[in-house]
Enzyme design. Structure first.
Site, PDB file in Angstrom:
ATOM      1  N   ARG A  37       0.105  -5.879  -3.703  1.00  0.00           N
ATOM      2  CA  ARG A  37      -1.165  -5.422  -4.273  1.00  0.00           C
ATOM      3  C   ARG A  37      -1.671  -4.156  -3.601  1.00  0.00           C
ATOM      4  NH1 ARG A  37      -4.393 -11.158  -4.936  1.00  0.00           N
ATOM      5  NH2 ARG A  37      -2.853 -12.144  -6.292  1.00  0.00           N
ATOM      6  N   CYS A  38      -0.791  -3.218  -3.406  1.00  0.00           N
ATOM      7  CA  CYS A  38      -1.082  -1.980  -2.698  1.00  0.00           C
ATOM      8  C   CYS A  38      -0.881  -0.817  -3.659  1.00  0.00           C
ATOM      9  CB  CYS A  38      -0.128  -1.861  -1.497  1.00  0.00           C
ATOM     10  SG  CYS A  38      -0.248  -0.339  -0.556  1.00  0.00           S
ATOM     11  N   GLY A  39      -1.600   0.255  -3.434  1.00  0.00           N
ATOM     12  CA  GLY A  39      -1.400   1.448  -4.236  1.00  0.00           C
ATOM     13  C   GLY A  39       0.004   2.012  -4.097  1.00  0.00           C
ATOM     14  N   LEU A  40       0.706   1.654  -3.022  1.00  0.00           N
ATOM     15  CA  LEU A  40       2.068   2.129  -2.794  1.00  0.00           C
ATOM     16  C   LEU A  40       3.130   1.167  -3.338  1.00  0.00           C
ATOM     17  CD1 LEU A  40       1.633   3.456   0.866  1.00  0.00           C
ATOM     18  CD2 LEU A  40       1.472   4.734  -1.287  1.00  0.00           C
ATOM     19  N   THR A  41       2.709   0.048  -3.919  1.00  0.00           N
ATOM     20  CA  THR A  41       3.646  -0.957  -4.425  1.00  0.00           C
ATOM     21  C   THR A  41       4.691  -0.379  -5.376  1.00  0.00           C
ATOM     22  OG1 THR A  41       2.023  -2.707  -4.064  1.00  0.00           O
ATOM     23  CG2 THR A  41       3.804  -3.205  -5.590  1.00  0.00           C
TER      24      THR A  41
END
Length: 165
Positions: A37-41
């Site tokens: 659930r990360c912007g970098l996922t």
């Protein structure tokens, strides 16, 4: 010293006991702390592409789920595995959720974080998707911070170099 890193006990996302040496089959590794659930996922897409491109030449991407950064990996092992497979087609091995920083940091990350990045800075993992490139003998040959994309030229060059072109 490098043997300790390769032989430190780990557990897979499926609950099986293993080590980096076993996960990589004695080859090179790109160890990455990951989160769903990360912007970098979306980096999962590039990590899987690296696994598919370089796997036959001896590179194994190893995903290490971590919930230490803003609670961005809250799921169970089953939820993490399902998400990674269904959303990004992940085929590379993943460990159980681990701490990468602080007093509870897993021994693998205690060792990995001793390695400096390109600017010469060692220490704590900054955020999700920090990448550590290991040679087959367990030497940390490169460290890439989270914002460095897995398919960035410097990452690809380092992988090529560790695999001997």
């Amino acid at each position: 010293m490098t043997t300790d890193l390769l032989d430190a006990p780990l557990t897979t996302l499926q609950g099986e006991d293993t080590t980096l040496r076993s996960l990589t089959g004695g080859g090179a590794a790109l160890v990455v702390n990951v989160a769903s659930r990360c912007g970098l996922t979306p980096q999962y897409t590039q990590l899987e592409a690296l696994q598919r491109e370089f796997g036959a030449r001896g590179l194994t991407v190893v995903g290490v789920p971590c919930n230490q950064f803003a609670g961005q990996e809250p799921g169970t092992a089953e939820e993490i595995a399902g998400f990674c497979s269904a959303t990004y087609g992940v085929t590379f091995p993943m460990t159980e959720k681990l701490d990468v920083n602080g007093p509870g940091a897993h021994p693998v990350f205690q060792r990995l974080t001793e390695a400096p990045d390109a600017s010469g800075t060692a220490g704590d993992v900054q955020w999700n998707f920090e990448k550590f490139l290991l040679s087959a003998d367990g030497e940390v040959v490169a460290r890439f911070r989270p914002m460095t994309q897995p398919d960035a030229p410097e990452v690809r060059h380092a992988i090529e170099a560790v695999l001997g072109r």
